[in-house]
Write a protein that holds these residues in place. Sequence first.
Motif, PDB file in Angstrom:
ATOM      1  N   LYS A 127       0.833  -1.212   0.000  1.00 18.20           N
ATOM      2  CA  LYS A 127       0.000   0.000   0.000  1.00 18.20           C
ATOM      3  C   LYS A 127       0.864   1.257   0.000  1.00 18.20           C
ATOM      4  O   LYS A 127       0.579   2.231  -0.709  1.00 18.20           O
ATOM      5  CB  LYS A 127      -0.916  -0.027   1.229  1.00 18.20           C
ATOM      6  N   THR A 128       1.935   1.247   0.793  1.00 13.89           N
ATOM      7  CA  THR A 128       2.811   2.416   0.873  1.00 13.89           C
ATOM      8  C   THR A 128       3.506   2.675  -0.458  1.00 13.89           C
ATOM      9  O   THR A 128       3.626   3.817  -0.908  1.00 13.89           O
ATOM     10  CB  THR A 128       3.856   2.221   1.985  1.00 13.89           C
ATOM     11  N   VAL A 129       3.976   1.599  -1.102  1.00 14.97           N
ATOM     12  CA  VAL A 129       4.641   1.743  -2.407  1.00 14.97           C
ATOM     13  C   VAL A 129       3.675   2.335  -3.426  1.00 14.97           C
ATOM     14  O   VAL A 129       4.020   3.239  -4.202  1.00 14.97           O
ATOM     15  CB  VAL A 129       5.186   0.388  -2.886  1.00 14.97           C
ATOM     16  N   ARG A 130       2.444   1.825  -3.427  1.00 14.89           N
ATOM     17  CA  ARG A 130       1.463   2.300  -4.406  1.00 14.89           C
ATOM     18  C   ARG A 130       1.103   3.762  -4.182  1.00 14.89           C
ATOM     19  O   ARG A 130       0.935   4.536  -5.130  1.00 14.89           O
ATOM     20  CB  ARG A 130       0.203   1.441  -4.325  1.00 14.89           C
ATOM     21  N   GLU A 131       0.953   4.152  -2.918  1.00 12.28           N
ATOM     22  CA  GLU A 131       0.461   5.488  -2.625  1.00 12.28           C
ATOM     23  C   GLU A 131       1.570   6.538  -2.537  1.00 12.28           C
ATOM     24  O   GLU A 131       1.354   7.694  -2.877  1.00 12.28           O
ATOM     25  CB  GLU A 131      -0.341   5.472  -1.316  1.00 12.28           C
ATOM     26  N   LYS A 132       2.762   6.147  -2.066  1.00 14.31           N
ATOM     27  CA  LYS A 132       3.814   7.125  -1.829  1.00 14.31           C
ATOM     28  C   LYS A 132       5.043   6.930  -2.707  1.00 14.31           C
ATOM     29  O   LYS A 132       5.932   7.791  -2.728  1.00 14.31           O
ATOM     30  CB  LYS A 132       4.227   7.102  -0.352  1.00 14.31           C
TER      31      LYS A 132
END
Length: 318
Positions: free
Chosen positions: A299-304
């Motif tokens: 999720k972090t990779v996708r969003e940030k």
Amino acid sequence: GWRNYWLEAAFWDIKGQVEGRPLWALLGGEQGGSVPVYALTGEVHPPEQRAEEVLKLREMGFQTVKLRVHSFDPAEDIAQVGAVRRAIGDTMDIGVDANQGWRVALVDDAPLWTLERAVDFARACAEFDVRWIEEPLDMYAYDDLAKLCHRSEVPIAGGELNGGWHEFKVMLEKGSLDVYQPDATMGGGISDAVRVRDACRERGLGYTPHTWTNGLGFLINLHVHAAGCRDQPIEYPYEPPGWLPEFRDGILVEPVRVAPDGTVAVPDAPGLGIELDEDKLARHGEKYFEITSRGIAVKTVREKGLFAALRLARKRKR
């Protein structure tokens, strides 16, 4: 979101089941039985139509109805109340909800009341023997609400979305309301709702909780209300064809229904006495996400982005 007070109810439910006692008994109540409810309508209809609908509510056993007013023209709001009073005579009590506590104007514009408009409306409502006016001003307009209480012959109610004892304490000190309506699922939890209820009893003020959520929220607040003095009817959301018990309480095994005498039964099962329909929940429920370390990383990779994710990982490791 940030209103997580509903979590407290789950722990009370566990405590009640362990001790084999319903929540109202845990909160000091002396009897179960049933309590009177009032019909809360959810829409604004033409006055003549609403008057006919209220007559049907009377046939169902309701002795009190709460109307919504939502017009830019004050005369239209007054006409709504007047039409209903003329239709029912003195056979029912009327409450009015102006929905100014938390003004919603996301889809379309909505009227914004001033203190003077609220005073004028209260004066008109006194002529129609209205029992209370709910949320005629912003939920944080503590001083103006106190002024309105002083100038109005009709009791002023509110507090359904105020967030916890720290806010209600200020309102009580300032004399902002005549009737307090905290919601134990949104306004501080069961403990704060009980604290507000007891403070109202000490001060000779009215108390009847907000319940406009679903069957779960209604039953939680019903327990808190039933453990008190029950001198006011409790809110019962009802607006056909969409807002009916079978839809409002869709994931309960049995929806909460009104008896012919205008009351609802207080659960006597341990805890909250809530029984979920697991089949309906499995068929219609949706799991929004599952928290795992891998899931958070993705999720972090996708969003940030990858580099931000790596920086956060290094920071966490340090």
